[in-house]
Design an enzyme around this catalytic site. Structure first.
Site, PDB file in Angstrom:
ATOM      1  CE1 TYR A  53      -6.158   2.984  16.519  1.00 16.85           C
ATOM      2  CE2 TYR A  53      -7.055   5.092  17.228  1.00 16.85           C
ATOM      3  CZ  TYR A  53      -6.110   4.360  16.528  1.00 16.85           C
ATOM      4  OH  TYR A  53      -5.133   5.000  15.851  1.00 16.85           O
TER       5      TYR A  53
ATOM      6  CD  GLU B  86      -2.941   0.157  17.797  1.00 19.94           C
ATOM      7  OE1 GLU B  86      -2.121  -0.368  18.560  1.00 19.94           O
ATOM      8  OE2 GLU B  86      -2.887   1.329  17.421  1.00 19.94           O
TER       9      GLU B  86
ATOM     10  CG  ASP C 133       1.169 -10.368  -3.907  1.00 17.63           C
ATOM     11  OD1 ASP C 133      -0.073 -10.360  -3.919  1.00 17.63           O
ATOM     12  OD2 ASP C 133       1.868  -9.331  -3.934  1.00 17.63           O
TER      13      ASP C 133
ATOM     14  CB  THR D 120      -5.726  -6.627  -3.234  1.00 20.34           C
ATOM     15  OG1 THR D 120      -6.112  -7.329  -4.421  1.00 20.34           O
ATOM     16  CG2 THR D 120      -4.330  -6.065  -3.408  1.00 20.34           C
TER      17      THR D 120
ATOM     18  CE  LYS E  12      -4.528  -4.915  -7.087  1.00 18.50           C
ATOM     19  NZ  LYS E  12      -3.078  -5.150  -7.251  1.00 18.50           N
TER      20      LYS E  12
ATOM     21  NE  ARG F  12      -8.324   1.197  -3.205  1.00 19.43           N
ATOM     22  CZ  ARG F  12      -8.292   0.836  -4.477  1.00 19.43           C
ATOM     23  NH1 ARG F  12      -9.371   0.860  -5.219  1.00 19.43           N
ATOM     24  NH2 ARG F  12      -7.168   0.436  -5.021  1.00 19.43           N
TER      25      ARG F  12
HETATM   26  C1  LIG Z   1      -2.008  -4.570  -6.562  1.00 22.24           C
HETATM   27  C2  LIG Z   1      -0.943  -5.430  -6.015  1.00 22.24           C
HETATM   28  C3  LIG Z   1      -0.408  -5.188  -4.742  1.00 22.24           C
HETATM   29  C4  LIG Z   1      -0.703  -3.931  -3.970  1.00 22.24           C
HETATM   30  O1  LIG Z   1      -1.963  -3.758  -3.556  1.00 22.24           O
HETATM   31  P1  LIG Z   1      -2.399  -2.349  -2.901  1.00 22.24           P
HETATM   32  O2  LIG Z   1      -3.731  -2.658  -2.317  1.00 22.24           O
HETATM   33  O3  LIG Z   1      -2.418  -1.360  -3.981  1.00 22.24           O
HETATM   34  O4  LIG Z   1      -1.404  -2.028  -1.843  1.00 22.24           O
HETATM   35  C5  LIG Z   1       0.513  -6.074  -4.237  1.00 22.24           C
HETATM   36  N1  LIG Z   1       0.916  -7.142  -4.947  1.00 22.24           N
HETATM   37  C6  LIG Z   1       0.444  -7.395  -6.181  1.00 22.24           C
HETATM   38  C7  LIG Z   1       0.933  -8.593  -6.921  1.00 22.24           C
HETATM   39  C8  LIG Z   1      -0.486  -6.543  -6.767  1.00 22.24           C
HETATM   40  O5  LIG Z   1      -0.927  -6.772  -7.990  1.00 22.24           O
END
Ligand SMILES: *Cc1c(COP(=O)(O)O)cnc(C)c1O
Length: 478
Positions: A64, A66, A241, A270, A273, A279
C-alpha cells in the site's frame, strides 16, 4: 542477458501459476497465441516489452502506498518511492515536463485527477478541501450538494464525440458529464478538420473553465499553440489528453506547435497505447498545478499500483532510447501507407488521410454500417473497431466508420509493403460484404452477408503476412 532469459521467465511463471489454477495458466498462454495470430489494427492497443510485462508480476503488488513520495499514509514505502521517482523522472525527461504524476490507474483516472486539480486550483470551495482527504466515492449526498453549490456550474469545452473526442471530455456516460456543464466543438463538415476559428467562437460564447484538446479518433495533428491562445483569450485552463498519441510526442514526431507539453497547462495520457507501456495513466503539468495533481490519491484514485509504476519506469526508460523515435516515425509512415493503399482502392477516409497513427474509414461508401464492417473484418482475421464518423447518421452504436491504427503492427515490424497488402485485404472484405436483412425483411444495421470462402482466404493471407514478424520472438513457451 542469457539468450533464453525471456522464455525461461515466462515459462517458469506459467508453471507456478499452473500449480494453483491451470485454467488461468492456459488462458494466459492462449492469449499469447491469439495475439500472435491476429492482424491487430486496434488503434489504442500495442504490445509492451517483456521487461515491462515482467516488472508488473511481483511483490510490489502487495504494498500500500497512498499519498505521494515524502507524504505517504503508510510506512515502509522506500522501494515504492524508488520506482515512483524513477517513473516520474523518466516521464519528465521524456516529455520535457516540470512535473509528472504516475499513479493514475488508467487514462480515465488521469483525466479525473486533472479535472479535480483544475477545480481545486481555480475555484474556492471548503467542501472541495474536505473532499480531498476522502475518496470521492465516500462523499455523502450532502457533501455532493455542498460541492456542486460551492463549485458553481463550471464549464468544459471539448471535442465532440462523433468528431473523435473522448467520453471523459464531458459526455453523459462519464462522470465528467455530470461534473461539468459541457459544450463541444466539432470539425468542418467539408474538410473534416478542426476549424480553429469555430473553436475560438465557441470559447468566446461559452467561456469554459477548461478547454480540452485530444481525441481517440481524429486522424490529424492538432495545433496546440493555437488552442492555447484560444484558452488564454477566455481565461480557460488548457488541458490536452494525449492518451492516443503520447508515443508520437515521446518519439518527437509531434514537435513545435503539435507537441502539447509546452502549450498546455496540464496534459493527461494513458501509458499503454502508442507509448507502449503497461496499462495505466499519467498526468504532466507545470509547478502551479503540481500540488493539486499529487492529491489524486486518495481524492479520486484508489491506492497506487506500485507494480504498474515499476513497469511505467521500465517502459518510459525504453521510450527515451533513440530507437523509440524511429518506432514513432514508422507508426506514422505505416498509417500513411495504409491510408494511401485504401484510397487507391477507392475507400473513403475521414479527412482524406492521416498524419498520425490512425485512419478512419467511412464504410458507408461500401454500403455498410461500422458494425457490419467490423464483424466481417473480424470473420476474416482482421481485428479493428467500429467508430462514429462526424455527423454519423447511424449513431454511436452501429456507426458508419472503422477505426484502424498502426502502433501494434509497427511494433511487430511490419512496414509499407505489408500495409499495402493489409489495405488490399480490408478493401476485399468490405467490397465483398453486403448488408443483410432482419427477420421482417427490412434492412438491418447489424446483419451482413460475406461468402465464408472470402473470409477464409483473407484470414489465411492475413496470417501469412504476420509470419515473418513473430510477436515476442524471444518468448518460446514450449
Ligand atoms: C483511451 C482513452 C482514454 C481512457 O483510457 P483508459 O486507460 O481506458 O481509461 C482517455 N482519453 C482518451 C483520449 C483515450 O483515447
Amino acid at each position: 542477458m542469457s539468450p533464453n532469459a525471456e522464455s525461461t521467465a515466462f515459462r517458469s511463471a506459467l508453471e507456478v501459476i499452473r500449480g494453483v489454477e491451470p485454467r488461468v495458466a492456459d488462458a494466459i498462454a492462449a492469449e499469447l497465441a491469439d495475439q500472435r495470430e491476429s492482424l491487430k489494427l486496434i488503434a489504442s492497443e500495442n504490445y509492451a516489452s517483456p521487461a515491462t510485462l515482467l516488472a508488473m508480476g511481483n511483490w510490489f503488488s502487495d504494498k500500500y502506498a497512498e499519498g505521494t513520495i515524502g507524504r505517504r499514509f503508510y510506512a515502509g514505502c522506500q522501494n515504492v518511492d524508488t520506482v515512483e521517482a524513477l517513473a516520474a523522472e523518466h516521464a519528465r525527461e521524456l516529455f520535457g515536463a516540470t512535473h509528472a504524476y504516475v499513479q493514475p490507474h488508467s487514462g480515465i483516472d488521469a483525466n479525473l485527477v486533472a479535472f479535480w486539480a483544475v477545480l481545486a486550483d481555480r475555484v474556492e470551495s471548503p467542501a472541495l478541501r474536505r473532499a480531498q482527504v476522502r475518496q470521492v466515492n465516500d462523499l455523502t449526498e450532502a457533501d455532493w450538494f455542498a460541492l456542486r453549490r460551492e463549485l458553481g456550474n463550471q464549464r468544459m469545452l471539448g471535442m465532440s464525440l462523433d468528431a473523435g473526442g473522448h467520453l471523459t471530455h464531458g459526455f453523459r456516460p462519464n462522470i465528467s458529464g455530470k461534473m461539468f456543464d459541457q459544450r463541444s466543438y466539432g470539425t468542418d463538415p467539408t474538410t473534416g478538420l478542426i476549424d480553429y476559428d469555430r473553436v475560438a467562437e465557441a470559447a468566446r460564447e461559452f467561456k469554459p473553465l477548461i478547454l480540452v484538446a485530444g481525441y481517440s479518433a481524429y486522424p490529424r495533428k492538432v495545433n496546440f499553440r493555437v488552442m492555447r491562445e484560444i484558452a488564454d483569450s477566455v481565461g480557460a485552463t488548457f488541458m490536452v489528453d494525449m492518451a492516443h498519441f503520447a508515443g508520437l510526442v515521446a518519439g518527437k514526431v509531434f514537435t513545435g506547435d503539435f507537441d502539447p507539453v509546452p502549450h498546455a497547462h496540464i496534459v493527461t495520457t494513458t501509458t499503454h497505447k502508442s507509448l507502449r507501456g503497461p496499462r495505466g495513466g499519467m498526468v504532466l503539468c507545470g509547478p502551479e498545478l503540481a500540488d493539486q495533481v499529487d492529491r489524486g490519491c486518495p481524492m479520486v484514485l484508489g491506492g497506487p499500483l506500485p507494480h504498474v509504476m515499476a513497469a511505467k519506469a521500465v517502459a518510459l526508460a525504453e521510450a527515451r532510447r533513440p530507437d523509440f523515435a524511429d518506432y514513432a516515425q514508422r507508426i506514422v509512415d505505416n498509417a500513411q501507407a495504409l491510408a494511401d493503399g485504401l484510397l487507391r482502392r477507392g475507400a473513403t477516409l475521414v479527412t482524406g488521410g492521416t498524419d498520425n497513427h490512425l485512419v478512419l474509414i467511412d464504410v458507408s461508401g461500401y454500403g455498410l454500417t461500422g458494425r457490419q464492417a467490423e464483424q466481417a473484418l473480424l470473420d476474416s482475421g482482421i481485428v479493428t473497431n467500429r467508430n462514429s464518423v462526424p455527423q454519423d447518421p447511424n449513431g454511436a452504436w452501429y456507426t458508419s466508420g472503422i477505426r484502424i491504427g498502426t502502433p501494434a503492427l509497427t511494433t511487430r515490424g511490419l512496414g509499407a509493403t505489408e500495409m499495402d497488402a493489409t489495405a488490399e485485404l480490408i478493401h476485399t472484405v468490405l467490397s465483398r460484404t453486403t448488408a443483410g436483412t432482419g427477420p421482417d425483411g427490412a434492412a438491418s444495421k447489424a446483419k451482413y452477408v460475406l461468402d465464408p470462402a472470402v473470409a477464409e482466404s483473407v484470414g489465411k493471407q492475413a496470417a501469412d503476412l504476420l509470419i515473418p514478424f513473430p510477436l515476442y520472438p524471444a518468448v518460446d513457451l514450449g
